[in-house]
Design an enzyme around this catalytic site. Structure first.
Site, mmCIF file in Angstrom:
data_model
loop_
_atom_site.group_PDB
_atom_site.id
_atom_site.type_symbol
_atom_site.label_atom_id
_atom_site.label_comp_id
_atom_site.label_asym_id
_atom_site.label_seq_id
_atom_site.Cartn_x
_atom_site.Cartn_y
_atom_site.Cartn_z
ATOM 1 C CG ASP A 82 3.886 -1.509 -41.236
ATOM 2 O OD1 ASP A 82 4.144 -1.781 -40.060
ATOM 3 O OD2 ASP A 82 4.229 -2.235 -42.199
ATOM 4 C CG HIS A 83 7.917 0.561 -40.770
ATOM 5 N ND1 HIS A 83 8.969 0.208 -39.959
ATOM 6 C CD2 HIS A 83 7.577 -0.554 -41.448
ATOM 7 C CE1 HIS A 83 9.255 -1.079 -40.153
ATOM 8 N NE2 HIS A 83 8.420 -1.562 -41.031
ATOM 9 C CG HIS A 182 11.799 -4.179 -44.031
ATOM 10 N ND1 HIS A 182 12.354 -3.371 -43.072
ATOM 11 C CD2 HIS A 182 10.548 -4.458 -43.604
ATOM 12 C CE1 HIS A 182 11.473 -3.172 -42.107
ATOM 13 N NE2 HIS A 182 10.374 -3.820 -42.400
ATOM 14 N N GLY A 183 12.113 -6.625 -47.742
ATOM 15 C CA GLY A 183 12.415 -6.822 -49.163
ATOM 16 C C GLY A 183 12.894 -8.229 -49.436
ATOM 17 C CG HIS A 210 8.117 -5.435 -39.554
ATOM 18 N ND1 HIS A 210 7.481 -4.369 -40.125
ATOM 19 C CD2 HIS A 210 7.570 -5.582 -38.321
ATOM 20 C CE1 HIS A 210 6.592 -3.882 -39.273
ATOM 21 N NE2 HIS A 210 6.633 -4.597 -38.165
ATOM 22 N N GLY A 211 9.397 -8.229 -42.752
ATOM 23 C CA GLY A 211 10.253 -8.875 -43.737
ATOM 24 C C GLY A 211 10.048 -10.377 -43.755
ATOM 25 C CB ALA A 212 7.306 -12.507 -42.922
HETATM 26 ZN ZN LIG Z 1 8.367 -3.406 -41.732
#
Ligand SMILES: [Zn+2]
Length: 287
Positions: A82-83, A182-183, A210-212
């Site tokens: 990831d990333h 994110h977060g 992302h960030g779900a």
């Molecule tokens: Zn992410």
């Protein structure tokens, strides 16, 4: 079951309109619990290892664990770096056997993001590895329990650029920005679902969010119905896991607990928590 790439898993998710969870798998408790949940509910799953976890957890140790666990699973499980932010780490992850990588060039100027993503796709596809890339920026810090973020409109993904990006790079999945962070979300999440639907109608590959963490049940159903196929989820589960362990341990000196009991409890937590998430994404029974 042989290891599969995110491409195989997500193409079907896009067609049949369900979400596949991409879960941070930073240690054995997470890996074992998450795979058990997927097997019990017959759901496909993606195990993610983030470059941000290194050097505390070396990639050379973690990725072979993810790959082995995915190949032993009785349902389709993909692994992803990831990333990934540099070619060196991406190539190392590929050599360690991952079925998929994410290249995050979202902070680069558009043409540079295209150029770097194309290079990653050329290398990865040559050995049958799937690639996810990101266009638009998802702000915030994954796994941060103490900081909150709000989506920044000027960093949202442009539907026309998304279509151009996918055609020129040949990526297998695209991470987009439409209000997701994110977060932890500052206040209630405010997602631009019109933008998501516009991107989905113009782009032929599965979309990734992302960030779900931290959405309402209704909103999960809506994002999946609007075209999100890959749901990257960690922070809320991480916070729930820590609180579950706090309950077990109690105040200092109160309970006598040995470390292996903590491991068993954590595995059970991730199994139960992941099962609830899988049901929410509508992918139970899809494998
Ligand atoms: Zn992410």
């Amino acid at each position: 079951m042989p290891l599969v790439g995110i491409r195989e898993i997500l193409v079907e998710a896009r067609t049949r309109r369900y979400g596949v969870l991409s879960l941070l798998a930073g240690n054995l408790e997470m890996i074992i619990g998450q795979i058990r949940a997927a097997e019990e509910l017959r759901a496909p799953l993606i195990l993610a290892f983030s470059q941000e976890l290194t050097p505390q957890v070396p990639l050379e140790l973690a990725m072979p664990c993810l790959v082995r666990a995915a190949s032993m699973a009785h349902v389709p499980v993909a692994t992803i770096l990831d990333h990934g932010r540099d070619l060196d780490t991406i190539v190392r992850a590929i050599r360690l056997g991952t079925s998929s990588v994410m290249f995050d060039g979202s902070s680069l100027p558009y043409e540079e993001n295209v150029r770097h993503t194309k290079e990653v796709v050329r290398i990865a596809h040559a050995v049958g590895v799937s690639v996810e890339a990101e266009l638009g920026t998802v702000v915030g810090l994954a796994g941060s329990a103490n900081s909150e973020a709000k989506g920044v409109c000027s960093l949202f993904t442009d539907p026309d650029l998304a279509s151009d990006f996918v055609q020129r790079t040949d990526v297998d999945a695209l991470a987009i920005s439409f209000g997701n962070v994110h977060g932890r979300y500052q206040g209630d999440p405010s997602l631009d679902l019109c933008r998501l639907r516009a991107i989905h109608s113009r782009v032929s590959v599965p979309l990734s969010m992302h960030g779900a963490s931290g959405l309402t049940e209704a909103l999960y159903r809506e994002i999946v119905a609007s075209g999100i196929s890959k749901v990257c989820y960690y922070t809320a589960a991480g916070i729930r896991a820590a609180s579950d362990l706090r309950q077990m341990l109690g105040p200092a000196g109160q309970n006598d607990v040995c470390y292996h009991e903590v491991i068993a409890r954590a595995i059970r937590f991730f199994e139960t928590d992941t099962k609830a998430l899988i049901k929410l994404m509508g992918c139970a029974g899809a494998a």
